[in-house]
Scaffold this motif. Structure first.
Motif, PDB file in Angstrom:
ATOM      1  N   SER A  52      27.684  13.700  74.554  1.00  0.00           N
ATOM      2  CA  SER A  52      28.099  15.079  74.829  1.00  0.00           C
ATOM      3  C   SER A  52      28.394  15.880  73.570  1.00  0.00           C
ATOM      4  O   SER A  52      28.613  17.087  73.657  1.00  0.00           O
ATOM      5  CB  SER A  52      29.369  15.072  75.699  1.00  0.00           C
ATOM      6  OG  SER A  52      29.193  14.266  76.823  1.00  0.00           O
ATOM      7  N   PHE A  58      23.294  21.278  74.911  1.00  0.00           N
ATOM      8  CA  PHE A  58      24.026  20.299  75.719  1.00  0.00           C
ATOM      9  C   PHE A  58      25.317  19.980  74.995  1.00  0.00           C
ATOM     10  O   PHE A  58      25.330  19.300  73.972  1.00  0.00           O
ATOM     11  CB  PHE A  58      23.182  19.040  75.916  1.00  0.00           C
ATOM     12  CG  PHE A  58      23.709  18.144  77.005  1.00  0.00           C
ATOM     13  CD1 PHE A  58      23.277  18.291  78.307  1.00  0.00           C
ATOM     14  CD2 PHE A  58      24.656  17.182  76.722  1.00  0.00           C
ATOM     15  CE1 PHE A  58      23.770  17.471  79.307  1.00  0.00           C
ATOM     16  CE2 PHE A  58      25.156  16.361  77.714  1.00  0.00           C
ATOM     17  CZ  PHE A  58      24.713  16.508  79.009  1.00  0.00           C
ATOM     18  N   GLN A  59      26.444  20.503  75.519  1.00  0.00           N
ATOM     19  CA  GLN A  59      27.728  20.373  74.844  1.00  0.00           C
ATOM     20  C   GLN A  59      28.674  19.498  75.659  1.00  0.00           C
ATOM     21  O   GLN A  59      28.328  19.035  76.748  1.00  0.00           O
ATOM     22  CB  GLN A  59      28.336  21.759  74.604  1.00  0.00           C
ATOM     23  CG  GLN A  59      27.525  22.621  73.653  1.00  0.00           C
ATOM     24  CD  GLN A  59      27.444  22.029  72.247  1.00  0.00           C
ATOM     25  OE1 GLN A  59      28.413  21.448  71.756  1.00  0.00           O
ATOM     26  NE2 GLN A  59      26.287  22.139  71.614  1.00  0.00           N
ATOM     27  N   SER A  60      29.898  19.319  75.101  1.00  0.00           N
ATOM     28  CA  SER A  60      30.859  18.441  75.768  1.00  0.00           C
ATOM     29  C   SER A  60      31.218  18.928  77.169  1.00  0.00           C
ATOM     30  O   SER A  60      31.543  18.127  78.049  1.00  0.00           O
ATOM     31  CB  SER A  60      32.133  18.315  74.910  1.00  0.00           C
ATOM     32  OG  SER A  60      32.644  19.598  74.614  1.00  0.00           O
ATOM     33  N   ASP A  62      29.217  19.948  79.282  1.00  0.00           N
ATOM     34  CA  ASP A  62      28.142  19.517  80.203  1.00  0.00           C
ATOM     35  C   ASP A  62      28.170  18.009  80.439  1.00  0.00           C
ATOM     36  O   ASP A  62      27.171  17.435  80.877  1.00  0.00           O
ATOM     37  CB  ASP A  62      26.778  19.901  79.601  1.00  0.00           C
ATOM     38  CG  ASP A  62      26.695  21.386  79.330  1.00  0.00           C
ATOM     39  OD1 ASP A  62      27.182  22.160  80.177  1.00  0.00           O
ATOM     40  OD2 ASP A  62      26.172  21.766  78.265  1.00  0.00           O
ATOM     41  N   PHE A  63      29.331  17.368  80.142  1.00  0.00           N
ATOM     42  CA  PHE A  63      29.401  15.905  80.233  1.00  0.00           C
ATOM     43  C   PHE A  63      29.001  15.392  81.613  1.00  0.00           C
ATOM     44  O   PHE A  63      28.202  14.468  81.741  1.00  0.00           O
ATOM     45  CB  PHE A  63      30.822  15.444  79.900  1.00  0.00           C
ATOM     46  CG  PHE A  63      31.051  13.978  80.153  1.00  0.00           C
ATOM     47  CD1 PHE A  63      30.556  13.035  79.277  1.00  0.00           C
ATOM     48  CD2 PHE A  63      31.740  13.548  81.281  1.00  0.00           C
ATOM     49  CE1 PHE A  63      30.760  11.676  79.508  1.00  0.00           C
ATOM     50  CE2 PHE A  63      31.940  12.200  81.522  1.00  0.00           C
ATOM     51  CZ  PHE A  63      31.452  11.269  80.620  1.00  0.00           C
ATOM     52  N   LEU A  80      19.041  15.606  75.388  1.00  0.00           N
ATOM     53  CA  LEU A  80      19.797  14.440  75.850  1.00  0.00           C
ATOM     54  C   LEU A  80      19.024  13.130  75.674  1.00  0.00           C
ATOM     55  O   LEU A  80      19.551  12.157  75.128  1.00  0.00           O
ATOM     56  CB  LEU A  80      20.170  14.639  77.319  1.00  0.00           C
ATOM     57  CG  LEU A  80      21.083  13.594  77.949  1.00  0.00           C
ATOM     58  CD1 LEU A  80      22.432  13.554  77.243  1.00  0.00           C
ATOM     59  CD2 LEU A  80      21.284  13.892  79.434  1.00  0.00           C
TER      60      LEU A  80
END
Length: 358
Positions: A52, A58-60, A62-63, A80
């Motif tokens: 993440s 795609f960041q934290s 979007d975990f 990812l």
């Protein structure tokens, strides 16, 4: 002189006593089981959290989308599965491979200051990588890792050849051979850097160790050697435990010392060579992690080896996550992070040992 034999009559009414495990043994087994489960869960959570963090869309936040990957955009899927997952997988394998190799070599040499690079493998691999960069060998993207791996194997062969005395391999001679060959290849690396010119920055970045721009190609290169080498090392946990008592005692207990040394050093060399070829020289993981595990669980290699592998994977995962997050969007070489964390801990261990010995 007469010998008196005492005999006891067998009483069929007397039932054999079954000794129940003591509470201390039960608590110890439960503790080991909890640590084992905790490390496996910790590695899985670290793996998912590391996916993440980083640059890109795609960041934290979007975990949780990791568990519903069908709903994320094609760009996020690429970030990812093609960018972060191979890097995170490689960090886990390299950290685990270096740590378990360090634990094996420390047990084999009976020296807690030994690390996976003590036999000069890193210096040989570094010279191979530098040579591929300077000569611009046309092997495509495989040129640098292939050359590093080839020279790491060549270094292993040289150290073994120089370390043999009368068809035996004394550990002291093997260690000195590794130091000598390591210094020789380090000198060649320094000489190459002196004449590198415009390629100097590429060499310096490789030597600092890092996992940027790594893909499934490097994972495929490392995986076969770790899949073969790590179960092999685990199978020798009993011999390593006995060898802690000294070589003569181990021989008297039926351990083939020369065979164990030869096979374990060869397995460690293959694992370390593949790790260095894929990630460069990442220091302190193979030295510090076995120390921490030994402090927690003692000298029993049946626990020390698998726990070192799991912990090494976790530590390098978080070190790599920190390396690509602290100065975002700039990435630091992960070797800098492991050295910054490992050096103070190593000094702490030395001070603690100094106090123990007065």
């Amino acid at each position: 002189m007469s010998i008196v034999l005492k005999t006891t009559k067998f009483n069929p009414r007397q039932q054999p006593k079954i000794t129940e495990p003591s509470n201390t043994t039960k608590r110890s087994s439960q503790k080991v089981f909890l640590w084992e489960g905790g490390l496996i869960v910790g590695l899985l959570l670290s793996f998912l959290l590391a996916l993440s963090f980083g640059r890109g869309r795609f960041q934290s936040g979007d975990f949780w989308a990791i568990f519903h990957w069908q709903d994320i955009s094609p760009l996020q899927k690429t970030i990812l599965f093609q960018v972060r997952m191979p890097r995170v997988t490689l960090a886990t394998l390299v950290g685990g491979g270096l740590s378990i190799s360090g634990a094996v070599l420390q047990g084999l040499f009976r020296n807690p200051l030994v690390d996976p690079y003590v036999l000069g493998i890193s210096s040989g691999a570094s010279f191979g990588a530098v040579l591929a960069i300077l000569k611009k060998w046309n092997f495509g993207l495989y040129a640098v890792p292939f050359s590093a791996f080839s020279f790491a194997l060549l270094t292993t062969f040289l150290v073994f050849s120089l370390g043999q005395v009368n068809r035996k391999t004394p550990l002291e001679t093997l260690l000195l051979s590794g130091v000598a060959v390591g210094f020789f290849f380090s000198a060649l690396v320094s000489l190459s850097m002196f004449f590198a010119g415009h390629d100097l920055h590429q060499i310096v970045f490789w030597l600092m160790g890092g996992l940027w721009n790594r893909s499934w190609r490097e994972v495929k290169m490392v995986l076969p050697f770790l899949s073969a080498g790590i179960p092999f090392m685990l199978a020798f946990h009993r011999e390593l435990n006995i060898m802690l008592l000294g070589e003569k005692t181990a021989e008297s207990m039926g351990v083939d010392i020369e065979r164990v040394k030869r096979w374990l050093v060869f397995a460690c060399s293959l694992v370390v060579a593949s790790c260095v070829a894929a990630s460069g020289v990442i220091g302190f993981v193979g030295l510090i992690v076995p120390h921490i595990m030994r402090l927690l669980f003692g000298q029993n290699h049946r626990l020390l080896l698998p726990f070192s592998f799991l912990s090494g994977g976790i530590i390098l995962l978080w070190a790599d996550t920190a390396a690509r997050s602290i100065l975002n969007p700039v990435e630091l070489p992960v070797g800098i992070i492991t050295s910054l964390l490992g050096a103070p801990f190593f000094i702490y261990l030395l001070r603690k040992r100094k106090k123990l010995h007065g």
